[in-house]
Design a protein around this motif. Structure first.
Motif, PDB file in Angstrom:
ATOM      1  N   ARG A   1      10.203  -1.735   0.920  1.00 46.50           N
ATOM      2  CA  ARG A   1      10.905  -0.845  -0.005  1.00 46.50           C
ATOM      3  C   ARG A   1      10.741   0.631   0.361  1.00 46.50           C
ATOM      4  NH1 ARG A   1      13.503  -0.648  -4.636  1.00 46.50           N
ATOM      5  NH2 ARG A   1      13.473  -2.900  -4.887  1.00 46.50           N
ATOM      6  N   PRO A   2       9.567   1.101   0.770  1.00 50.08           N
ATOM      7  CA  PRO A   2       9.427   2.530   1.088  1.00 50.08           C
ATOM      8  C   PRO A   2      10.276   3.003   2.264  1.00 50.08           C
ATOM      9  CG  PRO A   2       7.274   1.555   0.699  1.00 50.08           C
ATOM     10  CD  PRO A   2       8.246   0.428   0.796  1.00 50.08           C
TER      11      PRO A   2
ATOM     12  N   VAL B   1       7.592  -9.613   1.346  1.00 50.81           N
ATOM     13  CA  VAL B   1       7.850  -8.774   2.526  1.00 50.81           C
ATOM     14  C   VAL B   1       8.904  -7.713   2.211  1.00 50.81           C
ATOM     15  CG1 VAL B   1       8.637  -8.752   4.918  1.00 50.81           C
ATOM     16  CG2 VAL B   1       7.199 -10.629   4.104  1.00 50.81           C
ATOM     17  N   LEU B   2       9.922  -8.070   1.448  1.00 48.49           N
ATOM     18  CA  LEU B   2      10.928  -7.078   1.069  1.00 48.49           C
ATOM     19  C   LEU B   2      10.311  -5.965   0.217  1.00 48.49           C
ATOM     20  CD1 LEU B   2      13.976  -9.383   0.240  1.00 48.49           C
ATOM     21  CD2 LEU B   2      13.637  -7.969   2.274  1.00 48.49           C
TER      22      LEU B   2
ATOM     23  N   ALA C   1      19.422  -4.402   6.250  1.00 53.38           N
ATOM     24  CA  ALA C   1      18.514  -3.917   7.294  1.00 53.38           C
ATOM     25  C   ALA C   1      17.106  -4.465   7.095  1.00 53.38           C
ATOM     26  CB  ALA C   1      18.493  -2.389   7.307  1.00 53.38           C
ATOM     27  N   LYS C   2      16.670  -4.552   5.831  1.00 50.77           N
ATOM     28  CA  LYS C   2      15.333  -5.102   5.578  1.00 50.77           C
ATOM     29  C   LYS C   2      15.266  -6.577   5.961  1.00 50.77           C
ATOM     30  CE  LYS C   2      15.135  -3.389   1.312  1.00 50.77           C
ATOM     31  NZ  LYS C   2      14.618  -3.031  -0.040  1.00 50.77           N
ATOM     32  N   LEU C   3      16.320  -7.317   5.686  1.00 51.14           N
ATOM     33  CA  LEU C   3      16.348  -8.729   6.097  1.00 51.14           C
ATOM     34  C   LEU C   3      16.335  -8.849   7.617  1.00 51.14           C
ATOM     35  CD1 LEU C   3      18.929 -10.149   3.528  1.00 51.14           C
ATOM     36  CD2 LEU C   3      16.477 -10.674   3.618  1.00 51.14           C
ATOM     37  N   GLU C   4      17.017  -7.933   8.294  1.00 50.34           N
ATOM     38  CA  GLU C   4      17.015  -7.948   9.753  1.00 50.34           C
ATOM     39  C   GLU C   4      15.626  -7.676  10.309  1.00 50.34           C
ATOM     40  OE1 GLU C   4      21.635  -6.545  10.621  1.00 50.34           O
ATOM     41  OE2 GLU C   4      19.993  -5.097  10.774  1.00 50.34           O
TER      42      GLU C   4
ATOM     43  N   SER D   1       0.818  -1.219   0.000  1.00 54.31           N
ATOM     44  CA  SER D   1       0.000   0.000   0.000  1.00 54.31           C
ATOM     45  C   SER D   1       0.847   1.263   0.000  1.00 54.31           C
ATOM     46  CB  SER D   1      -0.901   0.008   1.239  1.00 54.31           C
ATOM     47  OG  SER D   1      -0.126   0.203   2.422  1.00 54.31           O
ATOM     48  N   GLY D   2       2.121   1.127   0.346  1.00 59.07           N
ATOM     49  CA  GLY D   2       2.981   2.292   0.515  1.00 59.07           C
ATOM     50  C   GLY D   2       3.143   2.661   1.974  1.00 59.07           C
ATOM     51  N   ASP D   3       2.194   2.234   2.816  1.00 56.70           N
ATOM     52  CA  ASP D   3       2.300   2.416   4.270  1.00 56.70           C
ATOM     53  C   ASP D   3       2.961   1.154   4.829  1.00 56.70           C
ATOM     54  OD1 ASP D   3       1.991   2.625   7.013  1.00 56.70           O
ATOM     55  OD2 ASP D   3      -0.101   3.302   6.927  1.00 56.70           O
TER      56      ASP D   3
END
Length: 238
Positions: A148-149, A143-144, A156-159, A98-100
């Motif tokens: 993204r936003p 999930v990644l 950090a995203k994997l963490e 959704s961007g959120d």
């Protein structure tokens, strides 16, 4: 799947497991497949827990000899990795991000909780390191995209994904244990009396104040949502 059965297992070879066809090494083609074996193991774990999952039990469920299973799952750790990825196929994020990202990540966590409650053995299984299989990777990819936003780098995203998954697994394990304890009214009453006595002994003023505060909804759904909101709303993306 008992600890002593797993103790002698070798580490899982991800290339062998995920990149090569699941065909028997020798002999005539049997009437079952790796998918059949994995589904049988999952069914046993769902009904009776991981300790009930043995190669002998799974072989009996599919009507095969124990030794023939090793062509598909050479050890117990491999079977567990197959089981985790098998049920990960149920984790589907159908809506685009959704961007959120905070709202989307909360949706992911609620999806994971429902998934783990359907398979109560999963929190324990996830404590063992597994190289993700295709179903797990498909879920991770979504999930990644949700993250993204944030503008965070890939590590950090994997963490964050690992952090949220660990939180959900730990909460569900606690939730299952609490549900089991609540089925014993005498134990629950004894715990309440104990905490009341401790709060009144004058040695624990902070605890006494905390216990005297107005109560919050204690339903499993409300409790999970409250804890999750604190975690995700407090994530630092700076």
């Amino acid at each position: 799947m008992s600890g002593d059965e797993r103790s002698g297992a070798k580490s899982v070879d991800p290339e062998q497991l995920w990149l090569r066809p699941a065909e028997p090494r020798r002999g005539r083609r049997p009437s079952f497949s790796r998918e059949t074996i994995t589904a049988a193991a999952v069914a046993v774990a769902d009904a009776e827990g991981l300790d009930a999952v043995t190669m002998r039990r799974v072989a009996a469920e599919v009507g095969a000899g124990v030794m023939s299973l090793y062509s598909y799952a050479p050890d117990k750790e491999t079977l567990l990795a197959l089981m985790v990825d098998h049920v990960s196929g149920e984790l589907r994020i159908t809506d685009p991000p959704s961007g959120d990202w905070r709202a989307d990540l909360k949706t992911v966590a609620h999806l994971q909780r429902a998934h783990m409650l359907r398979h109560p053995w999963l929190p324990a299984a996830l404590t063992t390191r597994h190289v993700p299989g295709p179903n797990t990777l498909a879920f991770l990819e979504r999930v990644l995209a949700v993250l993204r936003p944030t503008g965070l780098d890939g590590a950090a995203k994997l963490e964050i994904f690992a952090q949220i998954t660990a939180f959900v697994a730990g909460h569900v394990a606690h939730e299952i244990a609490q549900a089991a304890a609540s089925r014993s009214p005498d134990r629950a009453a004894a715990e309440a009396r104990y905490l009341a006595a401790v709060a009144a002994d004058g040695c624990h003023p902070e605890l006494a104040e905390a216990l005297s505060a107005p109560g919050r909804p204690l339903t499993p759904d409300a409790t999970f949502t409250r804890f999750l909101n604190r975690l995700i709303d407090g994530l630092d993306t700076g």
